[in-house]
Structures are given as structure tokens and as C-alpha cells.
Design an enzyme around this catalytic site. Sequence first.
Site, PDB file in Angstrom:
ATOM      1  N   ARG A 154       6.175  -6.162   7.010  1.00 14.60           N
ATOM      2  CA  ARG A 154       5.395  -5.464   5.982  1.00 14.60           C
ATOM      3  C   ARG A 154       4.892  -6.497   4.967  1.00 14.60           C
ATOM      4  O   ARG A 154       5.698  -7.173   4.316  1.00 14.60           O
ATOM      5  CB  ARG A 154       6.281  -4.414   5.321  1.00 14.60           C
ATOM      6  CG  ARG A 154       5.619  -3.495   4.308  1.00 14.60           C
ATOM      7  CD  ARG A 154       6.644  -2.497   3.787  1.00 14.60           C
ATOM      8  NE  ARG A 154       6.062  -1.526   2.881  1.00 14.60           N
ATOM      9  CZ  ARG A 154       5.942  -1.688   1.577  1.00 14.60           C
ATOM     10  NH1 ARG A 154       6.379  -2.821   1.011  1.00 14.60           N
ATOM     11  NH2 ARG A 154       5.407  -0.755   0.815  1.00 14.60           N
ATOM     12  N   LYS A 201       8.176 -11.157  -2.757  1.00 11.36           N
ATOM     13  CA  LYS A 201       9.327 -10.692  -3.531  1.00 11.36           C
ATOM     14  C   LYS A 201       9.997 -11.815  -4.318  1.00 11.36           C
ATOM     15  O   LYS A 201       9.771 -13.000  -4.071  1.00 11.36           O
ATOM     16  CB  LYS A 201      10.331  -9.989  -2.612  1.00 11.36           C
ATOM     17  CG  LYS A 201       9.855  -8.616  -2.169  1.00 11.36           C
ATOM     18  CD  LYS A 201      10.911  -7.855  -1.396  1.00 11.36           C
ATOM     19  CE  LYS A 201      10.438  -6.438  -1.077  1.00 11.36           C
ATOM     20  NZ  LYS A 201      11.447  -5.673  -0.310  1.00 11.36           N
TER      21      LYS A 201
END
Length: 276
Positions: A255, A221
Site C-alpha cells: 500500500r 511513515k
Amino acid sequence: MLLDCGGKPLDLSAPRIMGVLNLTPDSFSDGGRFDAPERAIAQALQMQADGAAIIDIGGESTRPGAADVPLEEELARVIPVIEALVPELAVPISVDTSKPEVMRAAAAAGAGMINDVYALRRPGALEAAADSGLPICLMHMLGEPRTMQQAPQYQDVLAEVGAFLAQQVARCEAAGIARERLLLDPGFGFGKTLEHNLSLLKHLDRLALLDQPLLVGMSRKSMIGKVIDRPVAERLYGSIAVACLAAWQGAAIIRVHDVRESVDAIRMVDAVLAAK
């Protein structure tokens, strides 16, 4: 803790890796790589071989600015892949969706978990999730994907995220969903600045006091890119670092896109946590 994911158990006695499988053309990291069913199926099988304890399948991107995907298109992307994978995988499948119709169809196809970035706040989602009998991950998001990164503000990000998640747990319990079916995700990158994300990660152990398993997703991210100044394709080491920090502070499921490398790293974290 053993979580019953539609008949396939998920052992949360140690931190586990969730592999990300995006069946989308526009996801921020791997958009278009696995939107053909045969490639998606091969990738899921590879992630299982690499040590993923659960595979998270999504047919709609939730990156900042992402456009909504029509219901029929999301169903066409997701359901055939779930149907093909359920008999092939020993590990459970999670469906990453906010649409109640997709939740119901995925559960009928054999999915073992619902992962909803809206925390069942869309009309009909709470009822669909309750009827499924499956575990559900509730995520915090400020706003919605198209606008969530437009100057998000908090007085106290940790307190506000924790209060929101506690409120959603109570809402689920009132709808007849047992606490034992619920997981919580603080929503890294969903309506949060870099400073908000770093503060949440630093104090993640305080969210663990909500007594529900924590699921976190930080892989590749922008919060990593902003710190290490690397493009998406070069964020592996940063992703592993934050995964290890999350596991150290009590995250039950991490995740990730890079399963094999993350499994090795988390095994080392767990070995240290288990040492006398």
C-alpha cells in the site's frame, strides 16, 4: 492466486501495488489534497494509469492521535467517490473503514474489498463484512489510533502479531467467512515502536507462513523518517526500499502513496524472484 473483488479480479501471482486515496483533511501525509471529489477521482484515475492494481479509499484518518469521524461525514466523503469511480476504473476499489454501516454502503456502491484497521472488532463489523461477500484485510493494531503510540510494549512482537492475526482468521471462519477471502496486515506503525516495526519487516517471511496473502503499508511513515531523518514529503526512497524488502519476503500487496515509482521498483523485485 486470483482474488474476486466484487467482480473485478485481482491477480496476486506477483506482488501488487495498492494506491492510497485519502478523502480526509487530516491524514498524516496527504491530508486535504484529495478531499474534493473531483480531485479524488482524478487522482484515482492517475494511480490506475501509473500501474496500481487496486485503489484504497478512506474517509477517516487513522494516524496516531486522530479524532473519530462521525458516521454521516465518513459516508458523505466516501460513497459518492466510490459510486463515481466504479464505472471508470478497471481495477477494484478497497474501502478503508472500520464502521459496519460504511462497509455495507461501500459494498452496495461497488467497492471490491474491505480494509479494516480494527480487524472487524467493532460491533457489527464482522456481520457486515460477512454479508458483503467481499475480500477483507484484517490488520493488527495495539490499542486504538488516539493512544496506540503511547509506549506500546510486547514480549515478542512477531509472535504476538502472528497470534492475533491467526485468532482473527479463526473468528472470521467461525462467522462463515472463507479463508480465501482474507488478507492479513501486520499493522506497521499501529501501536509499535521503531524497533518493533523493523523487527516485523526483517521477519515478515515468518508471517507469510500463516498462508494468507499479506498486505503491508509503510509508505512515508514515521518509521522511515526516524531512520533516514527526512520529513514526510522526502521519504520516497525510504518508502521504496521498505516496499521492496516486503515484496522480497512475500508481501502480496504493498500500500503506497507514490504509485508509479513503487510499481517500477516492485516489477524489478518480481523479475528477480521469478528468475531461474
